[in-house]
Design a protein around this motif. Structure first.
Motif, PDB file in Angstrom:
ATOM      1  N   GLN A 110       0.838  -1.201   0.000  1.00  0.00           N
ATOM      2  CA  GLN A 110       0.000   0.000   0.000  1.00  0.00           C
ATOM      3  C   GLN A 110       0.875   1.253   0.000  1.00  0.00           C
ATOM      4  OE1 GLN A 110      -3.428   0.409   2.666  1.00  0.00           O
ATOM      5  NE2 GLN A 110      -3.262  -1.763   3.134  1.00  0.00           N
ATOM      6  N   LYS A 113       2.336   2.037  -3.330  1.00  0.00           N
ATOM      7  CA  LYS A 113       1.378   2.681  -4.231  1.00  0.00           C
ATOM      8  C   LYS A 113       1.224   4.164  -3.902  1.00  0.00           C
ATOM      9  CE  LYS A 113      -3.457   2.322  -5.730  1.00  0.00           C
ATOM     10  NZ  LYS A 113      -4.732   1.582  -5.534  1.00  0.00           N
ATOM     11  N   ASN A 114       1.205   4.498  -2.612  1.00  0.00           N
ATOM     12  CA  ASN A 114       0.959   5.871  -2.177  1.00  0.00           C
ATOM     13  C   ASN A 114       2.215   6.715  -2.034  1.00  0.00           C
ATOM     14  OD1 ASN A 114      -1.929   5.708  -1.869  1.00  0.00           O
ATOM     15  ND2 ASN A 114      -1.590   4.439  -0.069  1.00  0.00           N
TER      16      ASN A 114
END
Length: 204
Positions: A110, A113-114
């Motif tokens: 995650q 991705k961020n």
């Protein structure tokens, strides 16, 4: 100082690989790193402090932060949310300090991705047999849970391609030294240094 902005380092790997042990040993040797403080909706326990152990927030506040993309990663566990607040990480990096995040593999993906500019380190077990021994030796897992954790570990190891570095956790001191070397080498990368030198040249 050439490096104006800090670097986010993410350490992750399968359950039982020793992430917490390596992180604690690393912080005993490297006091310049700042540990990423997580946010949670669970109740503060006796002796815990806001902004030290966790950032404590209501479930509504946490869910609003999810909607507003204010978390680098989050997960729900036993009815409570846990996550990494983007604001704290970015503010610390902007102060020129490196931030270190120890997290499970799904959470690391995650973050990737961020916050793709982070440096992702996969902590690898010497062998699956050794990983099994470490989980069993905890004495807290049933036989079924051990099997499930090993199945999950196999799947997580296949996600290694998403990482920048792999460190085998055979001996704690050796693993810590390798992580320290990664931190030092990242600060010497040409693309990081070049940005600052260009500013120096422009100032002249």
């Amino acid at each position: 100082m050439i490096d104006e902005k800090g670097i986010l380092f993410i350490l992750s790997g399968p359950s039982g690989v020793g992430k917490g042990t390596v992180r604690k040993a690393l912080f005993e040797k490297d006091t310049d790193l700042k540990y990423s403080i997580s946010m949670t909706t669970r109740t503060k326990r006796e002796g815990e402090q806001e902004g030290v152990d966790y950032f404590y927030r209501s479930k509504q506040t946490f869910e609003d932060m999810i909607k507003n993309n204010e978390l680098l990663e989050y997960a729900e566990y036993v009815g409570n949310y846990y996550g990494t607040p983007r604001e704290y990480v970015e503010a610390t990096l902007n102060e020129g300090k490196d931030v270190f995040l120890e997290i499970e593999v799904q959470g690391a993906l995650q973050v990737k991705k961020n916050f793709p500019e982070g440096v992702f380190i996969f902590l690898f077990p010497p062998s699956l047999e050794e990983l099994k021994n470490r989980i069993v030796n905890r004495g807290t897992e049933t036989e079924d849970l051990v099997k499930n954790r090993l199945l999950a570990a196999r799947e997580e190891i296949e996600m290694m391609d998403a990482y920048d570095y792999v460190v085998v956790n055979d001996k704690i001191d050796t693993a810590v030294s390798k992580v320290q070397s990664i931190v030092r080498s990242e600060h010497c990368k040409r693309e990081r240094v070049a940005k600052q030198y260009k500013k120096i040249l422009e100032a002249d």
